[in-house]
Motif scaffolding. Structure first.
Motif, PDB file in Angstrom:
ATOM      1  N   ALA A   1       0.835  -1.207   0.000  1.00 18.67           N
ATOM      2  CA  ALA A   1       0.000   0.000   0.000  1.00 18.67           C
ATOM      3  C   ALA A   1       0.866   1.251   0.000  1.00 18.67           C
ATOM      4  O   ALA A   1       0.536   2.241  -0.656  1.00 18.67           O
ATOM      5  CB  ALA A   1      -0.941  -0.010   1.202  1.00 18.67           C
ATOM      6  N   GLU A   2       1.971   1.226   0.724  1.00 18.26           N
ATOM      7  CA  GLU A   2       2.876   2.383   0.767  1.00 18.26           C
ATOM      8  C   GLU A   2       3.501   2.642  -0.602  1.00 18.26           C
ATOM      9  O   GLU A   2       3.659   3.792  -1.011  1.00 18.26           O
ATOM     10  CB  GLU A   2       3.957   2.189   1.830  1.00 18.26           C
ATOM     11  CG  GLU A   2       3.428   2.132   3.258  1.00 18.26           C
ATOM     12  CD  GLU A   2       2.778   3.422   3.727  1.00 18.26           C
ATOM     13  OE1 GLU A   2       3.072   4.504   3.174  1.00 18.26           O
ATOM     14  OE2 GLU A   2       1.959   3.348   4.661  1.00 18.26           O
ATOM     15  N   VAL A   3       3.859   1.588  -1.322  1.00 14.06           N
ATOM     16  CA  VAL A   3       4.402   1.729  -2.678  1.00 14.06           C
ATOM     17  C   VAL A   3       3.348   2.361  -3.582  1.00 14.06           C
ATOM     18  O   VAL A   3       3.636   3.300  -4.335  1.00 14.06           O
ATOM     19  CB  VAL A   3       4.855   0.360  -3.246  1.00 14.06           C
ATOM     20  CG1 VAL A   3       5.141   0.443  -4.739  1.00 14.06           C
ATOM     21  CG2 VAL A   3       6.068  -0.151  -2.489  1.00 14.06           C
TER      22      VAL A   3
ATOM     23  N   ALA B   1       0.799   4.173  -2.684  1.00 16.88           N
ATOM     24  CA  ALA B   1       0.571   5.551  -2.243  1.00 16.88           C
ATOM     25  C   ALA B   1       1.657   6.476  -2.791  1.00 16.88           C
ATOM     26  O   ALA B   1       1.361   7.583  -3.268  1.00 16.88           O
ATOM     27  CB  ALA B   1       0.532   5.616  -0.719  1.00 16.88           C
ATOM     28  N   ALA B   2       2.897   6.036  -2.746  1.00 20.43           N
ATOM     29  CA  ALA B   2       4.006   6.853  -3.241  1.00 20.43           C
ATOM     30  C   ALA B   2       3.877   7.129  -4.734  1.00 20.43           C
ATOM     31  O   ALA B   2       4.214   8.210  -5.208  1.00 20.43           O
ATOM     32  CB  ALA B   2       5.338   6.161  -2.943  1.00 20.43           C
ATOM     33  N   GLU B   3       3.345   6.169  -5.469  1.00 21.39           N
ATOM     34  CA  GLU B   3       3.205   6.306  -6.922  1.00 21.39           C
ATOM     35  C   GLU B   3       1.967   7.109  -7.333  1.00 21.39           C
ATOM     36  O   GLU B   3       1.920   7.635  -8.438  1.00 21.39           O
ATOM     37  CB  GLU B   3       3.163   4.928  -7.585  1.00 21.39           C
ATOM     38  CG  GLU B   3       4.462   4.177  -7.530  1.00 21.39           C
ATOM     39  CD  GLU B   3       5.562   4.846  -8.347  1.00 21.39           C
ATOM     40  OE1 GLU B   3       5.284   5.368  -9.448  1.00 21.39           O
ATOM     41  OE2 GLU B   3       6.718   4.854  -7.872  1.00 21.39           O
ATOM     42  N   THR B   4       0.971   7.163  -6.464  1.00 21.59           N
ATOM     43  CA  THR B   4      -0.308   7.789  -6.848  1.00 21.59           C
ATOM     44  C   THR B   4      -0.644   9.061  -6.077  1.00 21.59           C
ATOM     45  O   THR B   4      -1.590   9.747  -6.426  1.00 21.59           O
ATOM     46  CB  THR B   4      -1.466   6.799  -6.658  1.00 21.59           C
ATOM     47  OG1 THR B   4      -1.540   6.440  -5.274  1.00 21.59           O
ATOM     48  CG2 THR B   4      -1.295   5.559  -7.524  1.00 21.59           C
ATOM     49  N   GLY B   5       0.092   9.313  -5.012  1.00 22.17           N
ATOM     50  CA  GLY B   5      -0.203  10.489  -4.202  1.00 22.17           C
ATOM     51  C   GLY B   5      -1.321  10.286  -3.196  1.00 22.17           C
ATOM     52  O   GLY B   5      -1.724  11.224  -2.514  1.00 22.17           O
ATOM     53  N   LEU B   6      -1.820   9.074  -3.082  1.00 21.91           N
ATOM     54  CA  LEU B   6      -2.868   8.781  -2.109  1.00 21.91           C
ATOM     55  C   LEU B   6      -2.267   8.557  -0.723  1.00 21.91           C
ATOM     56  O   LEU B   6      -1.113   8.169  -0.605  1.00 21.91           O
ATOM     57  CB  LEU B   6      -3.647   7.526  -2.508  1.00 21.91           C
ATOM     58  CG  LEU B   6      -4.475   7.601  -3.784  1.00 21.91           C
ATOM     59  CD1 LEU B   6      -5.081   6.242  -4.096  1.00 21.91           C
ATOM     60  CD2 LEU B   6      -5.551   8.659  -3.663  1.00 21.91           C
ATOM     61  N   SER B   7      -3.059   8.780   0.293  1.00 28.47           N
ATOM     62  CA  SER B   7      -2.679   8.435   1.661  1.00 28.47           C
ATOM     63  C   SER B   7      -3.205   7.044   1.961  1.00 28.47           C
ATOM     64  O   SER B   7      -4.247   6.641   1.436  1.00 28.47           O
ATOM     65  CB  SER B   7      -3.303   9.416   2.648  1.00 28.47           C
ATOM     66  OG  SER B   7      -2.813  10.707   2.432  1.00 28.47           O
ATOM     67  N   VAL B   8      -2.490   6.329   2.812  1.00 31.29           N
ATOM     68  CA  VAL B   8      -2.937   5.003   3.223  1.00 31.29           C
ATOM     69  C   VAL B   8      -3.697   5.127   4.540  1.00 31.29           C
ATOM     70  O   VAL B   8      -3.198   5.694   5.498  1.00 31.29           O
ATOM     71  CB  VAL B   8      -1.755   4.030   3.411  1.00 31.29           C
ATOM     72  CG1 VAL B   8      -2.251   2.663   3.867  1.00 31.29           C
ATOM     73  CG2 VAL B   8      -0.943   3.914   2.134  1.00 31.29           C
ATOM     74  N   HIS B   9      -4.911   4.597   4.555  1.00 32.57           N
ATOM     75  CA  HIS B   9      -5.739   4.552   5.759  1.00 32.57           C
ATOM     76  C   HIS B   9      -5.891   3.089   6.137  1.00 32.57           C
ATOM     77  O   HIS B   9      -5.824   2.216   5.276  1.00 32.57           O
ATOM     78  CB  HIS B   9      -7.105   5.176   5.493  1.00 32.57           C
ATOM     79  CG  HIS B   9      -7.009   6.562   4.956  1.00 32.57           C
ATOM     80  ND1 HIS B   9      -6.866   7.665   5.753  1.00 32.57           N
ATOM     81  CD2 HIS B   9      -6.997   7.023   3.681  1.00 32.57           C
ATOM     82  CE1 HIS B   9      -6.783   8.751   5.008  1.00 32.57           C
ATOM     83  NE2 HIS B   9      -6.865   8.384   3.745  1.00 32.57           N
ATOM     84  N   GLN B  10      -6.115   2.820   7.409  1.00 35.54           N
ATOM     85  CA  GLN B  10      -6.209   1.431   7.845  1.00 35.54           C
ATOM     86  C   GLN B  10      -7.612   1.078   8.314  1.00 35.54           C
ATOM     87  O   GLN B  10      -8.202   1.803   9.118  1.00 35.54           O
ATOM     88  CB  GLN B  10      -5.195   1.160   8.948  1.00 35.54           C
ATOM     89  CG  GLN B  10      -3.770   1.273   8.428  1.00 35.54           C
ATOM     90  CD  GLN B  10      -2.766   0.675   9.368  1.00 35.54           C
ATOM     91  OE1 GLN B  10      -2.987   0.578  10.567  1.00 35.54           O
ATOM     92  NE2 GLN B  10      -1.650   0.249   8.824  1.00 35.54           N
ATOM     93  N   LEU B  11      -8.097  -0.038   7.782  1.00 36.41           N
ATOM     94  CA  LEU B  11      -9.398  -0.583   8.187  1.00 36.41           C
ATOM     95  C   LEU B  11      -9.180  -1.893   8.938  1.00 36.41           C
ATOM     96  O   LEU B  11      -8.187  -2.589   8.721  1.00 36.41           O
ATOM     97  CB  LEU B  11     -10.280  -0.842   6.965  1.00 36.41           C
ATOM     98  CG  LEU B  11     -10.726   0.375   6.172  1.00 36.41           C
ATOM     99  CD1 LEU B  11     -11.517  -0.061   4.945  1.00 36.41           C
ATOM    100  CD2 LEU B  11     -11.546   1.319   7.035  1.00 36.41           C
ATOM    101  N   ASP B  12     -10.123  -2.219   9.777  1.00 37.93           N
ATOM    102  CA  ASP B  12     -10.056  -3.430  10.589  1.00 37.93           C
ATOM    103  C   ASP B  12     -11.136  -4.408  10.128  1.00 37.93           C
ATOM    104  O   ASP B  12     -12.322  -4.130  10.285  1.00 37.93           O
ATOM    105  CB  ASP B  12     -10.271  -3.057  12.052  1.00 37.93           C
ATOM    106  CG  ASP B  12     -10.126  -4.230  13.002  1.00 37.93           C
ATOM    107  OD1 ASP B  12      -9.934  -5.373  12.549  1.00 37.93           O
ATOM    108  OD2 ASP B  12     -10.205  -3.995  14.216  1.00 37.93           O
ATOM    109  N   PRO B  13     -10.745  -5.569   9.568  1.00 31.64           N
ATOM    110  CA  PRO B  13     -11.754  -6.543   9.155  1.00 31.64           C
ATOM    111  C   PRO B  13     -12.358  -7.306  10.330  1.00 31.64           C
ATOM    112  O   PRO B  13     -13.248  -8.123  10.151  1.00 31.64           O
ATOM    113  CB  PRO B  13     -10.975  -7.486   8.235  1.00 31.64           C
ATOM    114  CG  PRO B  13      -9.582  -7.423   8.764  1.00 31.64           C
ATOM    115  CD  PRO B  13      -9.391  -6.003   9.247  1.00 31.64           C
ATOM    116  N   ALA B  14     -11.859  -7.034  11.535  1.00 30.88           N
ATOM    117  CA  ALA B  14     -12.391  -7.621  12.774  1.00 30.88           C
ATOM    118  C   ALA B  14     -12.295  -9.137  12.799  1.00 30.88           C
ATOM    119  O   ALA B  14     -13.205  -9.828  13.245  1.00 30.88           O
ATOM    120  CB  ALA B  14     -13.822  -7.152  13.020  1.00 30.88           C
TER     121      ALA B  14
END
Length: 110
Positions: A66-68, A70-83
């Protein structure tokens, strides 16, 4: 939205969100270089058409892919919990989904 894997289709449908794709095609595997390139291309295509897009990883898994992206697209990474892990109590799932809803709202407002 782009999620780490396909854990959130019902959640997305409930909130009228479009799942554009996922980073990880198979559980417990890292995406290949080809899959990363395809996901980045998909994100750029969606950004060109719709503009707003959010990228999500999971709280219990490494988010290097996800970090890769994000770096390529300018998006921020947010975290979700599938529980699917964590402390089990009678309201655990509901609380996880409430946190996810708040994270989604924050991510989509930016």
């Amino acid at each position: 939205m782009i999620t780490f894997h396909e854990a959130f289709p019902y959640f997305a449908a409930e909130f009228n969100l479009d799942l554009a794709g996922s980073i990880q095609r198979e559980p417990d595997s890292e995406p290949t270089a080809k899959e990363l390139v395809e996901t980045i291309a998909l994100i750029r295509e969606v950004q060109g058409r719709q503009g707003q897009l959010a990228l999500f990883a999971e709280v219990d898994f490494a988010s290097s892919a996800a970090e890769v992206i994000a770096a390529e697209t300018g998006l921020s990474v947010h975290q979700l919990d599938p529980a699917v892990t964590g402390i089990i109590h009678k309201d655990a799932y509901l609380q996880a989904m409430e946190r996810n809803a708040a994270i989604l709202q924050q991510a989509l407002e930016n």
